[in-house]
Design an enzyme around this catalytic site. Structure first.
Site, mmCIF file in Angstrom:
data_model
loop_
_atom_site.group_PDB
_atom_site.id
_atom_site.type_symbol
_atom_site.label_atom_id
_atom_site.label_comp_id
_atom_site.label_asym_id
_atom_site.label_seq_id
_atom_site.Cartn_x
_atom_site.Cartn_y
_atom_site.Cartn_z
ATOM 1 C CB SER A 24 -0.897 -0.002 1.240
ATOM 2 O OG SER A 24 -1.729 1.139 1.238
ATOM 3 N N GLY A 77 0.530 11.342 4.689
ATOM 4 C CA GLY A 77 -0.673 11.777 5.401
ATOM 5 C C GLY A 77 -1.957 11.272 4.768
ATOM 6 C CG ASN A 104 -4.192 0.493 3.683
ATOM 7 O OD1 ASN A 104 -4.566 1.455 4.342
ATOM 8 N ND2 ASN A 104 -3.142 -0.224 4.033
ATOM 9 C CB CYS A 134 -1.312 5.618 8.999
ATOM 10 S SG CYS A 134 -0.640 7.145 8.286
ATOM 11 C CE LYS A 169 1.340 -1.912 6.101
ATOM 12 N NZ LYS A 169 1.450 -1.457 4.710
ATOM 13 N N GLY A 221 12.258 0.477 3.953
ATOM 14 C CA GLY A 221 13.465 0.106 3.210
ATOM 15 C C GLY A 221 14.368 -0.840 3.998
ATOM 16 N N GLY A 272 7.754 -3.024 -1.267
ATOM 17 C CA GLY A 272 7.275 -1.644 -1.247
ATOM 18 C C GLY A 272 8.308 -0.661 -1.727
ATOM 19 C CB THR A 273 11.057 1.054 0.098
ATOM 20 O OG1 THR A 273 10.210 1.269 1.228
ATOM 21 C CG2 THR A 273 11.963 2.241 -0.089
HETATM 22 N N1 ORO Z 1 2.678 6.287 5.454
HETATM 23 C C1 ORO Z 1 3.112 5.114 5.992
HETATM 24 O O1 ORO Z 1 4.320 4.902 6.118
HETATM 25 N N2 ORO Z 1 2.216 4.198 6.392
HETATM 26 C C2 ORO Z 1 0.887 4.408 6.277
HETATM 27 O O2 ORO Z 1 0.129 3.531 6.685
HETATM 28 C C3 ORO Z 1 0.431 5.612 5.728
HETATM 29 C C4 ORO Z 1 1.358 6.555 5.334
HETATM 30 C C5 ORO Z 1 0.954 7.903 4.818
HETATM 31 O O3 ORO Z 1 -0.055 8.036 4.124
HETATM 32 O O4 ORO Z 1 1.671 8.851 5.171
#
Ligand code: ORO
Length: 313
Positions: A24, A77, A104, A134, A169, A221, A272-273
């Protein structure tokens, strides 16, 4: 019978082409990465869509991402167009024949988690990830996920309004992730994502300013991989007796990384990263896992899940 693909896994009753899951926030709502030349949906088992809230959100002020040694800070955010537009306008553009899509769900209140989950329940989405981790919003998010009571309340409330697979999560920014996981299983979660980002900060010594607009952000990361592996191991101890599967995630950038998470107890592995610098990285990770299975005389990746041998102190 045709031979089963060694990488095809079943996760919460869903058929994943491979154990890899695009995480996500790293692929938007799936509309961009599919335009990357050479990309095939078959490279990943599932795609997690960007965190979605009840109302549209513009997200935080810049800077919202910052590269760190072996990692990345983000403080987006939860920018998103709101659940109504996601369900009405974006989901119809996605190819649900080829790929499993996971929503999500994020929120500031339990009522918001319920409303967003209800809306996705009434949509073609394959599964729902409850984001109680988050780190970049003032209300909800990690404030819920770091409190086992609140975590269980959110899961219980979402469980009541959907029969779709629920994946919670979990936050690494808490004292006892295993106890939190235990409470979420009691509350009815079907699976876990382990982990979301770790809270961090970047300082510019010259200007003496906080680099991130939100002052703090979430670290992802390779820098976080050892932490993520331990959290997966800890959650696996609690989840295994209930057959609750885990999507292990945190700094995966190679087949070896993915295998480490699987051995620690993950049934699927999030990427992800690494997608930010190599959108096609899943191909080489899949190939590396196939090679490993061959070298070790294994027929299927499932045989590796949770096979970690611990030392007896
Ligand atoms: N950033 C994250 O690292 N995890 C999340 O669940 C949501 C965000 C974000 O939207 O800033």
């Amino acid at each position: 019978a045709p031979k089963r693909d060694p990488l095809a896994v079943e996760f919460c009753g869903l058929q994943f082409a491979t154990p890899l899951v695009l995480l996500s926030g790293c692929v938007g709502f799936g509309e961009e990465y599919t335009r990357v030349e050479g990309f095939s949906n078959r490279d990943a088992g599932a795609v997690c869509l960007k965190g979605t809230t009840g109302e549209p959100r513009l997200g935080n002020q810049p800077h919202r991402v910052f590269e760190t040694p072996q990692g990345m800070l983000n403080a987006i955010g939860l920018q998103n167009p709101g659940v109504d537009r996601v369900v009405d306008e974006i989901l119809p553009t996605l190819d649900f024949d080829e790929t499993r899509f996971i929503a999500n769900v994020s929120g500031s209140t339990i009522e918001e988690y319920i409303r967003v989950t209800e809306r996705f329940n009434d949509s073609p989405i394959d599964a729902i990830e409850i984001n109680i981790s988050c780190p970049n919003v003032k209300e909800g998010g990690v404030a819920f996920g770091n409190d086992p009571d609140m975590s269980a309340r959110v899961v219980e409330a979402c469980r009541k309004v959907t029969g779709k697979p629920l994946i919670t999560k979990l936050s690494p920014n808490q004292t006892d992730i295993a106890e939190n996981a235990r409470r979420c299983i009691e509350a009815g979660t079907d699976a876990f994502s382990v982990i979301n980002t770790l809270m961090g900060m970047a300082v510019d010594a010259e200007s003496r300013e906080a680099v991130i607009g939100n002052n703090q952000g979430g670290l992802s990361g390779p820098a976080i991989k050892p932490i993520a592996l331990l959290k997966v191991h800890q959650v696996y101890q609690v989840a295994r007796p209930h057959a609750v599967p885990i999507i292990g995630q945190g700094g995966v950038a190679s087949a070896a990384d993915a295998l480490e998470f699987i051995i620690a107890g993950a049934s699927a592995v999030g990427v992800g990263t690494a997608l930010f610098y190599d959108p096609l990285i899943c191909k080489s990770i899949n190939n590396g896992i196939r090679g490993y299975l061959q070298r070790h005389g294994l027929e299927h990746v499932e045989q590796l899940v949770g096979t970690l041998q611990l030392n007896v102190p």
